[in-house]
Design an enzyme around this catalytic site. Structure first.
Site, PDB file in Angstrom:
ATOM      1  N   CYS A   1      -8.153  -1.677  -3.652  1.00 38.22           N
ATOM      2  CA  CYS A   1      -8.086  -2.643  -4.751  1.00 38.22           C
ATOM      3  C   CYS A   1      -9.485  -3.195  -5.038  1.00 38.22           C
ATOM      4  O   CYS A   1     -10.354  -2.465  -5.484  1.00 38.22           O
ATOM      5  CB  CYS A   1      -7.058  -3.721  -4.415  1.00 38.22           C
ATOM      6  SG  CYS A   1      -6.497  -4.633  -5.860  1.00 38.22           S
TER       7      CYS A   1
ATOM      8  N   HIS B   1      -1.910  -0.528  -2.604  1.00 39.28           N
ATOM      9  CA  HIS B   1      -2.072  -1.191  -1.299  1.00 39.28           C
ATOM     10  C   HIS B   1      -1.249  -0.505  -0.208  1.00 39.28           C
ATOM     11  O   HIS B   1      -0.155  -0.980   0.116  1.00 39.28           O
ATOM     12  CB  HIS B   1      -1.644  -2.658  -1.414  1.00 39.28           C
ATOM     13  CG  HIS B   1      -2.594  -3.499  -2.202  1.00 39.28           C
ATOM     14  ND1 HIS B   1      -3.709  -4.085  -1.647  1.00 39.28           N
ATOM     15  CD2 HIS B   1      -2.606  -3.825  -3.515  1.00 39.28           C
ATOM     16  CE1 HIS B   1      -4.370  -4.758  -2.573  1.00 39.28           C
ATOM     17  NE2 HIS B   1      -3.728  -4.606  -3.727  1.00 39.28           N
TER      18      HIS B   1
ATOM     19  N   GLU C   1      -1.654  -0.734   2.856  1.00 39.31           N
ATOM     20  CA  GLU C   1      -1.519  -1.655   3.996  1.00 39.31           C
ATOM     21  C   GLU C   1      -0.294  -2.553   3.857  1.00 39.31           C
ATOM     22  O   GLU C   1       0.061  -3.256   4.805  1.00 39.31           O
ATOM     23  CB  GLU C   1      -2.797  -2.504   4.145  1.00 39.31           C
ATOM     24  CG  GLU C   1      -2.968  -3.655   3.160  1.00 39.31           C
ATOM     25  CD  GLU C   1      -3.559  -3.231   1.816  1.00 39.31           C
ATOM     26  OE1 GLU C   1      -3.525  -2.022   1.501  1.00 39.31           O
ATOM     27  OE2 GLU C   1      -4.032  -4.117   1.072  1.00 39.31           O
TER      28      GLU C   1
END
Lengths: 223, 80
Positions: A86, A196, A198
């Site tokens: 990002c 994302h 994660e």
């Protein structure tokens, strides 16, 4: 696996990334403030999401001129793996470590939703735990994710298989050229992506499709 | 010494913000508008020096920070 996570004023996905790295590798990353001028010995450098410097000037522009970036650049040149997610992707393009740039979303709206990603190249240390062409789910949350590169650069990155992930199934949330969601550098040791991974690490997150990216790096490092 | 740096999007780079402004101007009843492209202006005060030195410094600033030359062009003017 030793990892280092760079923090800027305005980073806000750093703790998600710390959790993901600790969950997958068993050890938390070293936290490195952007004003530092040295990096610890590390196998993976991560630049997390957020709004460094409030997105002033251009997203990632000011962070990309932070002192630590010269160390990230030197480490990348030595072959250390670098992951930017990002705002981290925006910073890596602004630093010239990745080709192209991220522009304002074509809709002019901030998008926060789940998208589908196609694994475009799985022959890299970041993506080998996925199958080529595999479709995975991943959340996005950004205002400036509209990937753009001039025609020559685009031809180069497509020809050199530098596209890591593409938005799939009509889920391109930002108008990115060629549906590009993530790109590698020419050597494939630097990866930037807007989604994302994660945030999809364990069942409590609603899915685990992001986990293989971190497991893949771990496997390469420990091999 | 005062300088003005103008940063504009390169031709061919999509400018959704410019298009939105164009639409809003149209909505206000302004007619005869072609396209609108949005850019940025930086007014920079410099210690007095000769013009060539100032221009060289400003061009360097543009390349290193003020413009992203992947998508933007820049122009430097000494204005006072």
């Amino acid at each position: 696996m030793k990892s280092a996570l760079i923090q800027f004023p305005g980073s806000n996905r750093d703790r998600d990334m710390v959790h993901a790295l600790a969950s997958v590798s068993g050890s938390a990353p070293a936290l490195v403030w952007h004003k530092e001028t040295a990096l610890p010995d590390t196998d993976l450098i991560v630049i997390p999401g957020g709004f460094s410097y409030g997105d002033y000037l251009r997203s990632g522009a000011i962070a990309a001129r932070s002192p630590i970036i010269e160390q990230v650049r030197a480490a990348a040149r030595r072959g250390v793996r670098v992951l930017g997610v990002c705002n981290g992707f925006q910073i890596l393009t602004e630093a010239g470590l990745l080709p192209g740039t991220l522009m304002r979303n074509a809709s002019l709206k901030f998008v926060c939703r789940e998208v589908l990603l196609e694994v475009a190249n799985n022959a890299t240390s970041f993506t080998h735990a996925y199958k080529k062409g595999q479709i995975i789910r991943c959340p996005v949350a950004h205002h400036d994710g509209n990937y753009f590169a001039d025609p020559d650069t685009l031809a180069t990155i497509e020809g050199n298989e530098q596209v890591a992930f593409r938005y799939s199934g009509g889920t391109n949330p930002n108008g990115s050229i060629n549906d590009i969601a993530g790109v590698f550098n020419a050597e494939k040791n630097v990866l930037g992506l807007m989604p994302h991974p994660e945030n999809l690490i364990e069942p409590a997150h609603g899915g685990t499709d992001g986990r293989a990216l971190f497991e893949g790096v771990l496997e390469m490092v420990e091999a | 010494m005062k300088a003005r740096v103008t940063v504009t999007l390169k031709n061919g780079v999509l400018d959704p913000q410019g298009q939105a402004i164009e639409g809003a101007l149209d909505g206000l009843g302004f007619t005869g508008i072609g396209t609108v492209r949005q850019g940025k202006v930086f007014d920079i005060e410099l210690d007095d020096c000769n013009k060539d030195t100032a221009l060289s410094l400003l061009n360097d600033m543009c390349k290193k920070l003020l413009a992203n030359t992947v998508i933007e062009d820049y122009r430097v003017d000494i204005i006072g």
